[in-house]
Design a protein around this motif. Structure first.
Motif, PDB file in Angstrom:
ATOM      1  N   GLY A 181      -5.899   4.382  -3.445  1.00  0.00           N
ATOM      2  CA  GLY A 181      -7.066   3.581  -3.088  1.00  0.00           C
ATOM      3  C   GLY A 181      -7.816   3.086  -4.304  1.00  0.00           C
ATOM      4  N   ASP A 182      -7.903   3.944  -5.338  1.00  0.00           N
ATOM      5  CA  ASP A 182      -8.569   3.533  -6.576  1.00  0.00           C
ATOM      6  C   ASP A 182      -7.840   2.358  -7.218  1.00  0.00           C
ATOM      7  OD1 ASP A 182     -10.442   5.521  -6.238  1.00  0.00           O
ATOM      8  OD2 ASP A 182      -9.442   6.954  -7.566  1.00  0.00           O
ATOM      9  N   ILE A 189       0.836  -1.199   0.000  1.00  0.00           N
ATOM     10  CA  ILE A 189       0.000   0.000   0.000  1.00  0.00           C
ATOM     11  C   ILE A 189       0.876   1.256   0.000  1.00  0.00           C
ATOM     12  CG2 ILE A 189      -1.654   1.329   1.377  1.00  0.00           C
ATOM     13  CD1 ILE A 189      -2.787  -1.422   2.310  1.00  0.00           C
ATOM     14  N   ASN A 212      -8.361  -0.716  -4.925  1.00  0.00           N
ATOM     15  CA  ASN A 212      -9.747  -1.021  -4.579  1.00  0.00           C
ATOM     16  C   ASN A 212      -9.977  -0.928  -3.073  1.00  0.00           C
ATOM     17  OD1 ASN A 212     -12.391  -1.604  -5.357  1.00  0.00           O
ATOM     18  ND2 ASN A 212     -12.115  -3.821  -5.093  1.00  0.00           N
ATOM     19  N   LEU A 213      -9.397   0.105  -2.464  1.00  0.00           N
ATOM     20  CA  LEU A 213      -9.563   0.378  -1.047  1.00  0.00           C
ATOM     21  C   LEU A 213     -10.064   1.801  -0.876  1.00  0.00           C
ATOM     22  CD1 LEU A 213      -6.228  -1.093   0.384  1.00  0.00           C
ATOM     23  CD2 LEU A 213      -8.502  -2.110   0.605  1.00  0.00           C
ATOM     24  N   SER A 214     -10.700   2.083   0.245  1.00  0.00           N
ATOM     25  CA  SER A 214     -11.154   3.442   0.514  1.00  0.00           C
ATOM     26  C   SER A 214      -9.971   4.329   0.884  1.00  0.00           C
ATOM     27  CB  SER A 214     -12.177   3.452   1.654  1.00  0.00           C
ATOM     28  OG  SER A 214     -11.549   3.088   2.875  1.00  0.00           O
ATOM     29  N   GLN A 215     -10.166   5.632   0.707  1.00  0.00           N
ATOM     30  CA  GLN A 215      -9.109   6.580   1.052  1.00  0.00           C
ATOM     31  C   GLN A 215      -8.748   6.481   2.528  1.00  0.00           C
ATOM     32  OE1 GLN A 215      -9.658   9.501   3.013  1.00  0.00           O
ATOM     33  NE2 GLN A 215      -7.615  10.411   2.750  1.00  0.00           N
ATOM     34  N   PHE A 273      -3.579   9.443  -1.320  1.00  0.00           N
ATOM     35  CA  PHE A 273      -4.294   8.302  -0.762  1.00  0.00           C
ATOM     36  C   PHE A 273      -5.463   7.903  -1.663  1.00  0.00           C
ATOM     37  CE2 PHE A 273      -2.897  10.056   3.569  1.00  0.00           C
ATOM     38  CZ  PHE A 273      -1.778   9.241   3.594  1.00  0.00           C
ATOM     39  N   THR A 274      -6.125   8.899  -2.237  1.00  0.00           N
ATOM     40  CA  THR A 274      -7.306   8.630  -3.055  1.00  0.00           C
ATOM     41  C   THR A 274      -6.957   7.842  -4.311  1.00  0.00           C
ATOM     42  OG1 THR A 274      -8.363  10.649  -2.270  1.00  0.00           O
ATOM     43  CG2 THR A 274      -9.249   9.666  -4.284  1.00  0.00           C
ATOM     44  N   VAL A 328      -6.590   3.327   3.260  1.00  0.00           N
ATOM     45  CA  VAL A 328      -5.205   3.530   2.845  1.00  0.00           C
ATOM     46  C   VAL A 328      -4.475   4.421   3.837  1.00  0.00           C
ATOM     47  CG1 VAL A 328      -3.727   4.534   1.054  1.00  0.00           C
ATOM     48  CG2 VAL A 328      -5.734   3.190   0.400  1.00  0.00           C
ATOM     49  N   SER A 329      -5.129   5.500   4.257  1.00  0.00           N
ATOM     50  CA  SER A 329      -4.506   6.431   5.205  1.00  0.00           C
ATOM     51  C   SER A 329      -4.173   5.734   6.518  1.00  0.00           C
ATOM     52  CB  SER A 329      -5.444   7.613   5.446  1.00  0.00           C
ATOM     53  OG  SER A 329      -4.884   8.513   6.375  1.00  0.00           O
TER      54      SER A 329
END
Length: 296
Positions: free
Chosen positions: A22-23, A8, A26-29, A18-19, A32-33
């Protein structure tokens, strides 16, 4: 260090946010944060400077990302090797070479190679600077100089010379030079740039300047050998070209054919990890079969 967190972290470092990471993952922002914060806590160092316009790696982050990029590259290389058939050549094969060799010699022959090996997917990357094979920027390279990295395997392919050429229309209009010194009275076409793809890129201009003891009409300088070949073929002047590129312009006339000219050594180069790869073996054998050193 947790492998998932490193994966990650690498995605964030490459994406710059992070955004976007994440894309890709396939994870949310927020997920990832949280993973990056947990990694920073476990290492007890900040890995990113957080700004409104995005993320910038800290010095420690740069160091970690270089290592992570190399590790993942090696893992990718190993995975490709382990999954490759040892009997039949198949899969993706990324080849890098100079624009001149790629356009003038290799690209016209790729259809024949792909017909012989229909399960290989070829990617040709033409770059006049060396890509990093160890970092999987390509699988194999055809280079016009010996490899500078000690961990690469090299196979000498052929020697190509760099004769002097002009078009028939240019010679009809301006006359045929009878010596190197005579070239000072002609329009010369040479390479432009600080990082030429060939070791003797400036040999002709320098030789004419020495032998004529005067000014040289280097009227056109181009940072691309294929473009130099086109300019010469269209009558813009006289210049030196490697034989593999001149062959793509059969109407060129060799000038001063008895003058000695530089020789280019072509090498087939690939990482140590791929020495048993069937894809590499069949490409090497194909190239050696296509190249007849006695003609160059």
């Amino acid at each position: 260090m947790d492998w998932d967190k490193l994966r990650i972290f690498h995605a964030v470092a490459e994406a710059g946010s992070f955004t976007h990471a994440g894309d890709r993952l396939n994870l949310s922002q927020s997920a990832v944060s949280r993973q990056i914060s947990a990694l920073e806590d476990s290492l007890n160092v900040p890995l990113f400077h957080r700004h409104a316009r995005g993320l910038i790696l800290t010095e420690q982050g740069e160091t970690l990302n270089r290592t992570v990029r190399e590790v993942f590259s090696k893992l990718s290389l190993t995975q490709a090797y382990l999954s490759e058939s040892k009997i039949k050549a198949k899969g993706e094969l990324k080849i890098t070479t100079t624009s001149g060799f790629g356009l003038g010699w290799l690209a016209p022959r790729l259809e024949r190679f792909m017909t012989l090996h229909p399960d290989i997917e070829v990617g040709l990357i033409m770059e006049d600077t060396d890509l990093d094979l160890g970092m999987r920027e390509a699988d194999v390279a055809i280079r016009m100089h010996p490899p500078r990295q000690a961990d690469l395997i090299q196979r000498h392919l052929a020697n190509f010379t760099m004769p002097i050429y002009a078009s028939r229309s240019y010679l009809d209009q301006h006359g045929t030079p009878e010596s190197i010194a005579d070239l000072a009275q002609h329009s010369l076409i040479g390479f432009a740039g600080a990082s030429p793809p060939l070791p003797d890129a400036f040999w002709l201009i320098e030789l004419v300047r020495r032998q004529s003891h005067g000014s040289v009409r280097n009227r056109l300088s181009i940072n691309s050998y294929p473009a130099i070949a086109i300019a010469i073929a269209n009558g813009a002047g006289i210049g030196s070209l490697p034989t593999y590129l001149a062959a793509a312009h059969p109407d060129l006339v060799r000038v001063l054919p008895n003058e000695p000219v530089p020789t280019i050594e072509a090498f087939f180069v690939y990482p140590e990890e791929l020495k048993m790869s069937k894809r590499i073996t069949v490409l090497r054998d194909f190239l050696l079969g296509e190249i007849n050193p006695g003609k160059h």
